[in-house]
Design an enzyme around this catalytic site. Structure first.
Site, PDB file in Angstrom:
ATOM      1  N   SER A  46      31.798  41.243  37.337  1.00  0.00           N
ATOM      2  CA  SER A  46      32.980  40.735  36.644  1.00  0.00           C
ATOM      3  C   SER A  46      33.207  41.422  35.298  1.00  0.00           C
ATOM      4  CB  SER A  46      32.863  39.221  36.432  1.00  0.00           C
ATOM      5  OG  SER A  46      32.889  38.537  37.667  1.00  0.00           O
ATOM      6  N   GLY A 215      34.740  37.963  40.528  1.00  0.00           N
ATOM      7  CA  GLY A 215      35.085  39.375  40.494  1.00  0.00           C
ATOM      8  C   GLY A 215      35.837  39.709  39.222  1.00  0.00           C
ATOM      9  N   GLY A 217      38.825  41.505  36.632  1.00  0.00           N
ATOM     10  CA  GLY A 217      40.225  41.873  36.555  1.00  0.00           C
ATOM     11  C   GLY A 217      41.230  40.754  36.739  1.00  0.00           C
ATOM     12  N   CYS A 242      35.315  31.244  40.124  1.00  0.00           N
ATOM     13  CA  CYS A 242      35.883  32.138  39.111  1.00  0.00           C
ATOM     14  C   CYS A 242      37.134  32.849  39.647  1.00  0.00           C
ATOM     15  CB  CYS A 242      34.830  33.121  38.610  1.00  0.00           C
ATOM     16  SG  CYS A 242      35.231  33.873  37.023  1.00  0.00           S
ATOM     17  N   LEU A 243      37.068  34.133  39.966  1.00  0.00           N
ATOM     18  CA  LEU A 243      38.233  34.814  40.532  1.00  0.00           C
ATOM     19  C   LEU A 243      38.664  34.130  41.819  1.00  0.00           C
ATOM     20  CD1 LEU A 243      40.263  37.182  40.524  1.00  0.00           C
ATOM     21  CD2 LEU A 243      38.559  38.516  41.774  1.00  0.00           C
ATOM     22  N   GLN A 246      40.830  31.265  40.995  1.00  0.00           N
ATOM     23  CA  GLN A 246      42.174  31.688  40.599  1.00  0.00           C
ATOM     24  C   GLN A 246      43.004  32.103  41.807  1.00  0.00           C
ATOM     25  OE1 GLN A 246      41.170  34.792  37.859  1.00  0.00           O
ATOM     26  NE2 GLN A 246      40.258  33.381  36.371  1.00  0.00           N
ATOM     27  N   ASN A 284      32.597  33.470  32.632  1.00  0.00           N
ATOM     28  CA  ASN A 284      32.877  34.888  32.418  1.00  0.00           C
ATOM     29  C   ASN A 284      34.223  35.209  33.054  1.00  0.00           C
ATOM     30  OD1 ASN A 284      32.845  37.646  32.038  1.00  0.00           O
ATOM     31  ND2 ASN A 284      31.501  38.030  33.782  1.00  0.00           N
ATOM     32  N   TYR A 287      41.077  35.513  32.567  1.00  0.00           N
ATOM     33  CA  TYR A 287      42.328  34.908  33.038  1.00  0.00           C
ATOM     34  C   TYR A 287      42.076  33.447  33.380  1.00  0.00           C
ATOM     35  CZ  TYR A 287      44.228  39.613  33.288  1.00  0.00           C
ATOM     36  OH  TYR A 287      44.661  40.874  32.962  1.00  0.00           O
ATOM     37  N   HIS A 327      30.751  29.334  36.443  1.00  0.00           N
ATOM     38  CA  HIS A 327      29.780  29.936  37.360  1.00  0.00           C
ATOM     39  C   HIS A 327      28.653  28.956  37.657  1.00  0.00           C
ATOM     40  CE1 HIS A 327      31.012  34.195  37.812  1.00  0.00           C
ATOM     41  NE2 HIS A 327      31.672  33.931  36.699  1.00  0.00           N
ATOM     42  N   GLU A 329      26.259  29.208  39.744  1.00  0.00           N
ATOM     43  CA  GLU A 329      24.966  29.859  39.991  1.00  0.00           C
ATOM     44  C   GLU A 329      24.200  30.077  38.697  1.00  0.00           C
ATOM     45  OE1 GLU A 329      27.738  33.122  38.949  1.00  0.00           O
ATOM     46  OE2 GLU A 329      27.856  31.299  40.156  1.00  0.00           O
TER      47      GLU A 329
END
Length: 356
Positions: A46, A215, A217, A242-243, A246, A284, A287, A327, A329
């Site tokens: 990430s 991930g 971006g 996370c990603l 989103q 982390n 966005y 996260h 984990e």
């Protein structure tokens, strides 16, 4: 050897070269306030193409443990520290951070007032930056000469034999190895597939549930997978981290926005919208989901971040769909958020009973 850190707004810091000493790099500058976990941070996909500023004054004092890397390569462009430890003292250490950076061809700069730099980023917002061997006079021209890294597929883990009671397919947008490890620890068989894998191919693996990974971006760059996500939700219990969180939001019509300086730390308080309990989380991401955009979707918010009120969890009522921005984990970091995996597996079991 002197090294120069120049931000897009023209501000500059001068320090000493570490790691790949002569390498010049560019990327988005971010800061991480964790007191430990520099190896996991550097190897977290990430952080692809980011210049990571560590606010803790001394970095590298416990060395490098090859068993805790989150990927086989370092996606970060560079490391920025106040002081790089010239020793490492831990029983699991196999090399110094300095040699780890050099062997992985990662640039770095030490001797920077990282707290001053962090204050600047918090005030002006995260931006592009350059680490160079000489002062930068034309930022845009110099930026154009410094290529960014590409996210490379990770080798498939060795845990592809379906021996667990519950089979999870992880769609890999830049997955941390700790996510797979948490599922295996709970008795799951795990298959990691590319992020763009079709529903037909995924179905051939006969999964019990699907997990969308973290991930790097902008999540809107993955528009091509949104139809598949909606299809998967109709056929399997679905979760995102996370990603992945989103992307589930985008798939159901919500919108995302870029945070001023992102969440990169091990101490973000998150509150449950169900029972009001608070837990500390590792985060982390740059966005977040626009809460106003959720009003036109069927999604419900399950967690919020107490510092800035950002959306930290979602569920799709009456379906087996859930996601979290943090996260769970947490490697390293607080462990209480690991309940996410237990809830995901419970959701899978309940769905199996309901469909029996």
């Amino acid at each position: 050897m002197q090294k120069y850190l120049t931000l897009a707004d023209g501000s500059q810091w001068i320090g000493t070269a570490i790691g790949a000493r002569t390498l010049e790099v560019a990327g988005q500058i971010v800061f991480n306030t964790g007191m430990s976990g520099y190896q996991e941070t550097l190897t977290d996909p990430s952080y692809l193409n980011q210049l990571i500023t560590f606010t803790y004054p001394l970095i590298g004092n416990y060395g490098i443990d090859p068993t805790v890397s989150q990927a086989t390569t370092i996606g970060a462009q560079a490391i920025i520290v106040h002081e790089l430890a010239d020793f490492s003292d831990h029983q699991t250490s196999r090399q110094s951070l300095a040699s780890f950076l050099t062997l992985n061809h990662v640039a770095g700069i030490a001797g920077i007032d990282t707290r001053d730099l962090t204050t600047h980023i918090r005030t002006t917002g995260s931006q592009m930056a350059i680490i160079s061997n000489t002062p930068v006079s034309d930022f845009d021209a110099k930026l154009a000469t410094l290529p960014l890294k590409q996210l490379l597929p990770q080798p498939l883990p060795l845990n592809q034999v379906h021996t667990g009671k519950t089979h999870i397919v992880v769609l890999d947008f830049g997955e941390k190895s700790a996510i797979t490890a948490e599922l295996i620890k709970r008795g799951c068989a795990v298959t990691v597939l590319p992020a763009t894998t079709s529903l037909k191919v995924i179905s051939a693996y006969h999964p019990d549930g699907i997990l969308l990974s973290n991930g790097p971006g902008d999540p809107t760059a993955h528009a091509q997978v949104l139809p598949t996500i909606r299809q998967l939700a109709k056929h399997y219990p679905l979760a995102g981290i996370c990603l992945g969180h989103q992307l589930i939001a985008l798939a159901y019509g919500a919108q995302t926005y870029q945070l001023p300086f992102g969440h990169h730390s091990l101490n973000h308080p998150v509150q449950s919208c169900v029972d009001g309990t608070v837990m500390m989380t590792a985060q982390n991401h740059d966005y977040a989901i626009d809460p106003a955009s959720l009003t036109t979707t069927p999604l419900q918010v399950t967690y919020t971040e107490l510092n800035d009120g950002s959306v930290e969890g979602l569920r799709l009522p009456h379906t087996a769909v859930m996601s979290v921005q943090f996260h769970p984990e947490a490697h390293p970091g607080p462990q209480e958020a690991g309940q996410f995996f237990d809830k995901f597996l419970t959701m899978i079991q309940q769905e199996a009973v309901a469909n029996a």
